[in-house]
Design an enzyme around this catalytic site. Sequence first.
Site, mmCIF file in Angstrom:
data_model
loop_
_atom_site.group_PDB
_atom_site.id
_atom_site.type_symbol
_atom_site.label_atom_id
_atom_site.label_comp_id
_atom_site.label_asym_id
_atom_site.label_seq_id
_atom_site.Cartn_x
_atom_site.Cartn_y
_atom_site.Cartn_z
ATOM 1 N N GLY A 134 38.140 36.587 35.941
ATOM 2 C CA GLY A 134 38.740 35.742 34.913
ATOM 3 C C GLY A 134 37.959 35.861 33.621
ATOM 4 O O GLY A 134 36.906 36.502 33.563
ATOM 5 N N LEU A 135 38.470 35.232 32.582
ATOM 6 C CA LEU A 135 37.826 35.271 31.271
ATOM 7 C C LEU A 135 36.458 34.591 31.296
ATOM 8 O O LEU A 135 36.176 33.768 32.177
ATOM 9 C CB LEU A 135 38.713 34.578 30.241
ATOM 10 C CG LEU A 135 40.049 35.235 29.888
ATOM 11 C CD1 LEU A 135 40.871 34.284 29.026
ATOM 12 C CD2 LEU A 135 39.838 36.568 29.190
ATOM 13 N N SER A 136 35.642 34.934 30.319
ATOM 14 C CA SER A 136 34.395 34.212 30.126
ATOM 15 C C SER A 136 34.716 32.742 29.876
ATOM 16 O O SER A 136 35.611 32.412 29.097
ATOM 17 C CB SER A 136 33.651 34.797 28.921
ATOM 18 O OG SER A 136 32.463 34.071 28.665
ATOM 19 N N GLY A 137 34.030 31.855 30.582
ATOM 20 C CA GLY A 137 34.292 30.429 30.419
ATOM 21 C C GLY A 137 35.381 29.881 31.310
ATOM 22 O O GLY A 137 35.709 28.694 31.230
ATOM 23 N N SER A 138 35.937 30.721 32.176
ATOM 24 C CA SER A 138 37.016 30.250 33.053
ATOM 25 C C SER A 138 36.485 29.477 34.260
ATOM 26 O O SER A 138 37.259 28.814 34.957
ATOM 27 C CB SER A 138 37.871 31.431 33.531
ATOM 28 O OG SER A 138 37.084 32.352 34.276
ATOM 29 N N ASP B 108 26.378 38.295 35.192
ATOM 30 C CA ASP B 108 25.276 38.174 34.232
ATOM 31 C C ASP B 108 23.934 38.428 34.900
ATOM 32 O O ASP B 108 23.069 39.124 34.357
ATOM 33 C CB ASP B 108 25.283 36.782 33.590
ATOM 34 C CG ASP B 108 26.306 36.665 32.468
ATOM 35 O OD1 ASP B 108 27.016 37.659 32.203
ATOM 36 O OD2 ASP B 108 26.400 35.585 31.858
ATOM 37 N N ARG C 249 23.095 42.051 35.468
ATOM 38 C CA ARG C 249 22.745 42.806 34.256
ATOM 39 C C ARG C 249 21.275 42.608 33.866
ATOM 40 O O ARG C 249 20.782 43.233 32.928
ATOM 41 C CB ARG C 249 23.678 42.427 33.106
ATOM 42 C CG ARG C 249 25.064 43.079 33.220
ATOM 43 C CD ARG C 249 25.931 42.776 32.025
ATOM 44 N NE ARG C 249 27.216 43.470 32.087
ATOM 45 C CZ ARG C 249 27.436 44.697 31.614
ATOM 46 N NH1 ARG C 249 26.430 45.376 31.078
ATOM 47 N NH2 ARG C 249 28.629 45.255 31.690
ATOM 48 N N ASN D 66 29.697 49.358 35.875
ATOM 49 C CA ASN D 66 29.192 48.053 36.279
ATOM 50 C C ASN D 66 29.961 47.540 37.501
ATOM 51 O O ASN D 66 29.365 47.128 38.509
ATOM 52 C CB ASN D 66 29.339 47.072 35.110
ATOM 53 C CG ASN D 66 28.893 45.666 35.449
ATOM 54 O OD1 ASN D 66 27.793 45.444 35.934
ATOM 55 N ND2 ASN D 66 29.759 44.691 35.189
ATOM 56 N N SER E 288 35.247 41.354 35.139
ATOM 57 C CA SER E 288 35.970 42.530 35.668
ATOM 58 C C SER E 288 37.363 42.634 35.049
ATOM 59 O O SER E 288 38.366 42.433 35.728
ATOM 60 C CB SER E 288 36.045 42.486 37.194
ATOM 61 O OG SER E 288 36.331 41.210 37.709
#
Length: 211
Positions: free
Chosen positions: A37-41, A67, A70, A87, A111
Amino acid sequence: MSALVNSSNIFWHECPVGKLDRQKLLKQRGCVVWITGLSGSGKSTLACSLGRELHSRGNLSYILDGDNLRHGLNKDLGFKAEDRAENIRRVGEVAKLFSDAGLICIASLISPYRKDRDACRAMLEDGSFVEVFMNMPLEVCEQRDAKGLYKLARAGKIKGFTGIDDPYEPPLKSEIELKLENGVCATPSAMAGQVATYLENQGILTVDHDK
């Protein structure tokens, strides 16, 4: 990222203790729960809540957070399309190993590209890849913006940010889709319970010791 040439002088070595033996020992089926999902989901929040829920039920799991990875395994990768693909490929391979070990691997990553997620699904046997789509509207994710990344992306200080100037390709047939109900987001524990119930119904949380 350097280009590596595959060696032809490598051979797979089988060991006497296999996945079924490990599953019997742990009394659960190894699988991968892939949260996208999106960042912040709410991916990482759900992953942690699900890990806690499974632990309370006596199931062994491990979280692979995008995160966090990484900082180590994928610290040599950027955010260009080819780096994003690599990744996801690496995380997919690691998740496959956790599944083979008999653990419930919870992978939490944006992703964004469908083909990369599908490639990870193809690594595992049928029923062992559970895709969870955090289908939260962009405006909701942007309002949360806990890391301040959307603000930077809107200001042009971050390029290639998913949802702003880089695409997110939503799953077409995810096993679980979590979204707002009447404009309200369920609590993390409620969503974790929904995922855990799905795993239970699929026979992942228990294994017949006699089989």
